[in-house]
Structures are given as C-alpha cells and as structure tokens.
Scaffold this motif. Structure first.
Motif, PDB file in Angstrom:
ATOM      1  N   LEU A 247     -97.598  80.616 -44.872  1.00 20.97           N
ATOM      2  CA  LEU A 247     -96.689  79.575 -45.349  1.00 20.97           C
ATOM      3  C   LEU A 247     -96.431  79.791 -46.832  1.00 20.97           C
ATOM      4  CD1 LEU A 247     -95.469  76.922 -43.999  1.00 20.97           C
ATOM      5  CD2 LEU A 247     -97.159  75.698 -45.362  1.00 20.97           C
ATOM      6  N   VAL A 248     -95.197  79.571 -47.260  1.00 22.53           N
ATOM      7  CA  VAL A 248     -94.810  79.731 -48.661  1.00 22.53           C
ATOM      8  C   VAL A 248     -94.650  78.353 -49.290  1.00 22.53           C
ATOM      9  CG1 VAL A 248     -93.046  80.597 -50.253  1.00 22.53           C
ATOM     10  CG2 VAL A 248     -93.687  81.942 -48.229  1.00 22.53           C
ATOM     11  N   ILE A 249     -95.258  78.175 -50.474  1.00 24.09           N
ATOM     12  CA  ILE A 249     -95.108  76.946 -51.258  1.00 24.09           C
ATOM     13  C   ILE A 249     -94.289  77.276 -52.501  1.00 24.09           C
ATOM     14  CG2 ILE A 249     -96.279  75.085 -52.479  1.00 24.09           C
ATOM     15  CD1 ILE A 249     -96.732  75.063 -49.481  1.00 24.09           C
ATOM     16  N   GLY A 250     -93.185  76.563 -52.708  1.00 20.95           N
ATOM     17  CA  GLY A 250     -92.306  76.840 -53.843  1.00 20.95           C
ATOM     18  C   GLY A 250     -92.214  75.672 -54.800  1.00 20.95           C
ATOM     19  N   THR A 251     -91.253  75.750 -55.730  1.00 24.79           N
ATOM     20  CA  THR A 251     -91.035  74.695 -56.714  1.00 24.79           C
ATOM     21  C   THR A 251     -89.682  74.010 -56.547  1.00 24.79           C
ATOM     22  OG1 THR A 251     -90.110  76.267 -58.324  1.00 24.79           O
ATOM     23  CG2 THR A 251     -92.492  75.891 -58.402  1.00 24.79           C
ATOM     24  N   VAL A 252     -88.770  74.607 -55.773  1.00 26.71           N
ATOM     25  CA  VAL A 252     -87.464  74.001 -55.473  1.00 26.71           C
ATOM     26  C   VAL A 252     -87.298  74.017 -53.963  1.00 26.71           C
ATOM     27  CG1 VAL A 252     -84.961  74.125 -55.784  1.00 26.71           C
ATOM     28  CG2 VAL A 252     -86.494  74.769 -57.661  1.00 26.71           C
ATOM     29  N   PRO A 253     -87.071  72.847 -53.316  1.00 27.43           N
ATOM     30  CA  PRO A 253     -87.015  72.796 -51.850  1.00 27.43           C
ATOM     31  C   PRO A 253     -85.756  73.432 -51.280  1.00 27.43           C
ATOM     32  CG  PRO A 253     -86.509  70.654 -52.781  1.00 27.43           C
ATOM     33  CD  PRO A 253     -86.928  71.522 -53.930  1.00 27.43           C
ATOM     34  N   LEU A 254     -85.827  73.737 -50.002  1.00 30.07           N
ATOM     35  CA  LEU A 254     -84.675  74.277 -49.289  1.00 30.07           C
ATOM     36  C   LEU A 254     -83.574  73.235 -49.186  1.00 30.07           C
ATOM     37  CD1 LEU A 254     -86.609  76.022 -46.388  1.00 30.07           C
ATOM     38  CD2 LEU A 254     -85.298  77.192 -48.166  1.00 30.07           C
ATOM     39  N   LEU A 255     -82.330  73.685 -49.283  1.00 31.99           N
ATOM     40  CA  LEU A 255     -81.199  72.783 -49.123  1.00 31.99           C
ATOM     41  C   LEU A 255     -81.180  72.235 -47.699  1.00 31.99           C
ATOM     42  CD1 LEU A 255     -78.418  74.823 -50.968  1.00 31.99           C
ATOM     43  CD2 LEU A 255     -79.839  72.980 -51.867  1.00 31.99           C
TER      44      LEU A 255
ATOM     45  N   PRO B 274     -97.836  77.033 -56.738  1.00 28.63           N
ATOM     46  CA  PRO B 274     -96.832  77.742 -55.936  1.00 28.63           C
ATOM     47  C   PRO B 274     -97.345  79.116 -55.496  1.00 28.63           C
ATOM     48  CG  PRO B 274     -95.859  76.833 -57.941  1.00 28.63           C
ATOM     49  CD  PRO B 274     -97.338  76.691 -58.079  1.00 28.63           C
ATOM     50  N   THR B 275     -96.793  79.609 -54.415  1.00 32.04           N
ATOM     51  CA  THR B 275     -97.161  80.940 -53.914  1.00 32.04           C
ATOM     52  C   THR B 275     -96.839  81.997 -54.962  1.00 32.04           C
ATOM     53  OG1 THR B 275     -96.754  80.256 -51.637  1.00 32.04           O
ATOM     54  CG2 THR B 275     -96.739  82.619 -52.092  1.00 32.04           C
ATOM     55  N   THR B 276     -97.747  82.929 -55.169  1.00 31.88           N
ATOM     56  CA  THR B 276     -97.559  83.999 -56.142  1.00 31.88           C
ATOM     57  C   THR B 276     -96.489  84.973 -55.656  1.00 31.88           C
ATOM     58  OG1 THR B 276     -99.877  83.826 -56.789  1.00 31.88           O
ATOM     59  CG2 THR B 276     -98.713  85.831 -57.435  1.00 31.88           C
ATOM     60  N   LEU B 277     -95.586  85.368 -56.567  1.00 33.47           N
ATOM     61  CA  LEU B 277     -94.497  86.260 -56.203  1.00 33.47           C
ATOM     62  C   LEU B 277     -94.866  87.729 -56.361  1.00 33.47           C
ATOM     63  CD1 LEU B 277     -91.552  84.299 -57.900  1.00 33.47           C
ATOM     64  CD2 LEU B 277     -92.305  84.201 -55.521  1.00 33.47           C
ATOM     65  N   GLY B 278     -95.720  88.067 -57.352  1.00 31.67           N
ATOM     66  CA  GLY B 278     -96.084  89.451 -57.603  1.00 31.67           C
ATOM     67  C   GLY B 278     -97.106  89.969 -56.607  1.00 31.67           C
ATOM     68  N   GLU B 279     -97.060  91.280 -56.357  1.00 34.17           N
ATOM     69  CA  GLU B 279     -97.972  91.896 -55.407  1.00 34.17           C
ATOM     70  C   GLU B 279     -99.224  92.441 -56.084  1.00 34.17           C
ATOM     71  OE1 GLU B 279     -97.763  91.936 -52.173  1.00 34.17           O
ATOM     72  OE2 GLU B 279     -95.839  90.884 -52.102  1.00 34.17           O
ATOM     73  N   ARG B 280     -99.144  92.739 -57.379  1.00 37.96           N
ATOM     74  CA  ARG B 280    -100.270  93.350 -58.077  1.00 37.96           C
ATOM     75  C   ARG B 280    -100.858  92.436 -59.142  1.00 37.96           C
ATOM     76  NH1 ARG B 280    -103.235  97.245 -56.363  1.00 37.96           N
ATOM     77  NH2 ARG B 280    -103.696  97.801 -58.537  1.00 37.96           N
ATOM     78  N   ASP B 281    -100.618  91.143 -59.044  1.00 36.46           N
ATOM     79  CA  ASP B 281    -101.153  90.204 -60.023  1.00 36.46           C
ATOM     80  C   ASP B 281    -102.676  90.132 -59.909  1.00 36.46           C
ATOM     81  OD1 ASP B 281     -98.551  89.803 -60.585  1.00 36.46           O
ATOM     82  OD2 ASP B 281     -98.466  87.700 -60.023  1.00 36.46           O
ATOM     83  N   SER B 282    -103.324  89.850 -61.031  1.00 41.04           N
ATOM     84  CA  SER B 282    -104.780  89.738 -61.038  1.00 41.04           C
ATOM     85  C   SER B 282    -105.258  88.564 -60.200  1.00 41.04           C
ATOM     86  CB  SER B 282    -105.297  89.600 -62.480  1.00 41.04           C
ATOM     87  OG  SER B 282    -104.979  90.747 -63.238  1.00 41.04           O
ATOM     88  N   ILE B 283    -104.420  87.526 -60.095  1.00 39.54           N
ATOM     89  CA  ILE B 283    -104.718  86.373 -59.244  1.00 39.54           C
ATOM     90  C   ILE B 283    -103.510  86.111 -58.370  1.00 39.54           C
ATOM     91  CG2 ILE B 283    -105.270  83.914 -59.173  1.00 39.54           C
ATOM     92  CD1 ILE B 283    -106.668  84.187 -61.825  1.00 39.54           C
ATOM     93  N   ARG B 284    -103.704  86.155 -57.052  1.00 43.67           N
ATOM     94  CA  ARG B 284    -102.615  85.926 -56.100  1.00 43.67           C
ATOM     95  C   ARG B 284    -102.953  84.714 -55.246  1.00 43.67           C
ATOM     96  NH1 ARG B 284    -101.134  88.758 -52.322  1.00 43.67           N
ATOM     97  NH2 ARG B 284     -98.896  88.439 -52.592  1.00 43.67           N
ATOM     98  N   VAL B 285    -101.978  83.820 -55.099  1.00 40.48           N
ATOM     99  CA  VAL B 285    -102.151  82.593 -54.312  1.00 40.48           C
ATOM    100  C   VAL B 285    -101.230  82.644 -53.103  1.00 40.48           C
ATOM    101  CG1 VAL B 285    -102.020  80.083 -54.323  1.00 40.48           C
ATOM    102  CG2 VAL B 285    -102.759  81.295 -56.387  1.00 40.48           C
ATOM    103  N   SER B 286    -101.790  82.413 -51.933  1.00 41.52           N
ATOM    104  CA  SER B 286    -101.005  82.348 -50.702  1.00 41.52           C
ATOM    105  C   SER B 286    -101.542  81.196 -49.856  1.00 41.52           C
ATOM    106  CB  SER B 286    -101.077  83.664 -49.924  1.00 41.52           C
ATOM    107  OG  SER B 286    -102.422  83.963 -49.567  1.00 41.52           O
TER     108      SER B 286
END
Length: 465
Positions: free
Chosen positions: A307-315, A271-283
């Motif tokens: 593009l954002v990849i999540g774990t729960v889809p949009l309604l 999934p896309t990383t939510l934090g901005e200062r994480d040591s590893i960021r995925v986008s």
C-alpha cells in the motif's frame, strides 16, 4: 545553565515542504555576561542509522567467538551556517547579559526527504545556535522542525487501480476426517494508495468450506522500515514492522460463508519513500488475516497487499463508498475541491536513541468542517505559509529585548593559532574604512573597545565567565 534559547519559526508549527525557505528567529537569553569568541546559527538536514548485531567469528584458536558489530550510515543533505556575532577564529568578546534575537533562514533542497524518527535511524532537520566559548565548552541549543517531501498520488495512474485477490488454503485437519475442502478469501479495496485521515474501504468475502473454524477475520495496516548501514565495507539492511491500525471483523464457522464491508482509517504517519537507495525506506502493507486454531495445522490464512501512503489524495477518492461502488468521474483538466489538511504528530511511538521529536504529517478530513481552519472557520492553505496571516494565529504579546551587541572586528590571530570552525562557512565580508563601520548588519559606535585578548602564557587578570 546561565543561558537558554527559544526558537521561533515563521511557518506555523515549524512545518515546511521540500524546496521552501525555512526562516525564523533564535531568542538568546543570558543571565550573566559571557566571554566568548562568536555565535553562529546552523540550519541542516541529515540522515543517520545505527544498530548492533551479534555475530560469530572464528577466534585465534579456530573456535567461534561471539562479538557485536555496529552498522552505521550518515549523509548530510544540506548545511547552512551564519555567524551572527563575532567571527570564526576571532578574538575574545564580551557578551553582556540580556535577551537577544538573531534571525536565521536557509533554503531546503527540493528533494530533501521527509522527517522521520525510528528505532534504528532518523531523518532530522534542525536549527542550532552555538556559542563558541573561549577555553570552556561550547553552549549548543537545537530545535527540530518538520520537512515534508510532497508525494502526489495523482502522478502515477496505477494508484487508481484497486487491490484485489482471491486466495484459498487447505488444512490437514480436514483430511483426517475424509474431507479436504479449502478456506477461500476474496478481498478488494477501492484504490492502492491513500493519505492519512482517509478510510481504506474494503470488501471481504470469506467462504469457509473447510472443517476448520475461523476464529476471527482481521485487517491490519503495517509500517515497514528498512534501514541501510555499513560495518566496514559490508553493507547490511535492517527491517522493522510496526502495526499502525487494526480492525476485527468477526468469526466464520466451518462450512459457512460471511461477507464484510468495512474500513480501516489511516493514522498520521510517514509518507511512502520514493527513492530506492535511501538510507531509510518506508513502505506499508495491508494485511488480511483469517485466524485459526494452531492445532488444525497449516497456520493462519494471510493475504498481503503493498500500500502507498502519500501527501495529496487521489482525485475523486473523497467520495469513495467502497469497492464496487460507482466512482465519481473527474473531467480532464479540472481539480477536485479538497479540504486543507491539518498536521498531526506521527502516531508511531518508536524513536532513535534520545531524540523524542515527533514529526507532523498532513492529515485530511473528507467530510464536514475542513481539517485545518482558523477562528473564523476559513480553511488554511495545505502548504505552510512562510508568513502566516494575522487571522491564522493569535496575537503575540509584546516582548522587550536587549539591543543586539555590535560585533567588533577581531585582531588577526597569530600564525598557527587559527582554529577551523566545525562547519564550512563563507568568508566574512570586508569591513569598511573608518571608525563607524558595520559587521554582519550591526553598527559599531565610535570609540568601542573590544575585550582584550588573553595573553598566550595564561597570565593577566581576565576572568573567564
């Protein structure tokens, strides 16, 4: 090796969400007796990054000299230790041969990041059993498990907005023959965020007014990973790009127009990383490419979307028919009936150094049979249960184990002889008075005598096993 350990998790496939309780058992099998000090189990989560880069620095003579710089970063998210046999810094104990089962459990912090394994770093969650041996090297056994930080796409309303753009490009090839008309690309998607297993429906119109032929229209999904590390006091970023999915739509001749309505499937991925200062960021990047001949000048025409990849889809996204199609209205306060996801290994082939563990991520099916079902066809909850029902798993074969040995209280060590454990641990509970006391949950029979401690000068007839 005369010992081995089999780890078993209470959650199916060893998958947990951040904030849950990870628990299970460690089955230790010894083929011969061992002289040890203690056995402890560690449950921890951490991130580490590491890579090298070639740099040029002035030498003593003032000339530039090439050297290698190593950039690293490490952060421990949580660590839980429990001594299941013996005590820290205790006397030598005799561990008989046999098969023993030690339970473990620890709470995962609610904001612990999702498991990840990449080229220059990893976010690792693991359980480790360590046999602290006297004089000889320790025996260490580890097993990774998957942690998923939930990323509900419905939390942010902007994820419902489509991706849409019109771009044009001109080529110097056409100007040679007195024409300079552009190549125009009009692209759009239904949403700006998706989940693994979902189709990214896109609508693309290629109006090729130029004198340059478009050899192929490609649609690609890229995974972008940014690693953060330090060399001394200098912070450095390292970015990689990996192609996860690819779609070839076809060519468009010069002075022609074509329309493509197709989709790209999102594979099992982080999934896309939510934090901005994480040591590893995925986008992620969704890229539309109009491939042209290099001879024509100007290069390919490229349109990129984040593009954002999540774990729960949009309604309502389960009924997506593509851009421009009428979307299903979801009344306020209601929830869409979703098929429970299954959990599949990361499609990426990259891994950090010797760690070949592949985390599992939730993958949804939006039509037909639920993505995860038991033998009766009933859907299993998308959140891994800490205590799965019998209907969700096959019956286990009976296994015979040796009774766990008692942990005798070690004699106080001599001054200065206490060795600090490798991790901070809680102080051991005080023993009850009398001969029949209990340590760490194991009852010691009357008259039990521990193995004598080796003399400080190394004499004696104790054999090190």
């Amino acid at each position: 090796m005369s010992s081995k350990v089999n780890f078993s998790f209470d959650s199916a496939l060893g998958i947990y969400y951040a904030g849950q309780l990870v628990s299970g058992t460690a089955e230790l099998i010894t083929e011969r007796p061992k002289t040890i000090r203690s056995i402890y189990i560690t449950v921890n989560g951490f991130v580490e990054t590491r890579w090298q880069e070639s740099v040029e620095k002035p030498g003593e003579d003032g000339k530039l000299v090439k050297s290698m710089e190593t950039h690293t970063a490490t952060e421990i998210y949580y660590s839980s230790d429990k001594y299941v046999y013996g005590q820290s810094g205790g006397s030598q104990l005799e561990l008989p041969k046999g098969k023993f089962v030690f339970p473990f459990h620890a709470t995962i912090p609610p904001h612990a990041p999702t498991s990840f394994n990449g080229t220059h770093g990893q976010i690792k969650h693991e359980v480790t059993l360590t046999i602290d041996r006297a004089v000889r090297y320790n025996n260490t056994f580890s097993q990774c498990f998957t942690v998923i930080l939930p990323n509900d796409l419905n939390v942010r309303r902007e994820h419902l907005q489509p991706l849409k753009r019109i771009e044009e490009k001109t080529f110097w090839w056409g100007s040679i023959f007195g024409g300079n008309k552009p190549m125009v690309m009009d692209v759009s998607t239904s949403y700006s965020a998706y989940v693994p297993g979902q189709k990214i429906h896109f609508h693309l119109v290629m109006d090729n007014q130029s004198d340059v032929q478009c050899q192929d229209v490609k649609v690609r999904l890229f995974k972008n990973v940014t690693y953060r590390g330090k060399c001394g006091d200098k912070e450095q970023l390292k970015t990689t790009e990996e192609r996860l999915a690819d779609k070839h739509c076809g060519e468009v001749d010069k002075h022609n127009k074509a329309q493509f309505n197709d989709f790209l499937m999102v594979p099992p991925t982080t999934p896309t990383t939510l934090g901005e200062r994480d040591s590893i960021r995925v986008s992620y990047t969704l890229r539309f490419i109009a491939k042209t001949f290099r001879l024509h000048g100007g290069g390919d025409m490229v349109v990129d979307f984040p593009l954002v990849i999540g774990t729960v889809p949009l309604l309502g996204s389960a009924e997506d028919k593509g851009p421009g199609a009428q979307k299903t209205a979801i009344p306020n306060g209601t929830m869409q009936a979703l098929s429970a996801p299954n959990f599949q290994e990361d499609v990426s082939t990259e891994h950090f150094e010797s760690n070949t563990f592949k985390p599992r991520y939730p993958v949804y099916l939006f039509s037909g049979q639920p993505a995860n079902a038991n033998a009766n066809g009933a859907a299993i909850s998308p959140i891994p249960s800490l205590y799965p029902k019998a209907a969700d798993s096959l019956p286990a074969h009976p296994v015979h184990y040796t009774a766990n040995p008692a942990s005798p209280v070690a004699k106080p060590p001599a001054a200065g002889a206490t060795k600090a454990p490798p991790y901070p641990v809680q102080a051991p509970a005080a023993a009850a008075a009398g001969n029949n006391f209990e340590v760490l949950g194991f009852s010691i029979p009357p008259g039990y005598q521990p193995t004598p401690t080796a003399p400080a000068d190394g004499s004696g007839n104790i054999g090190w096993k």
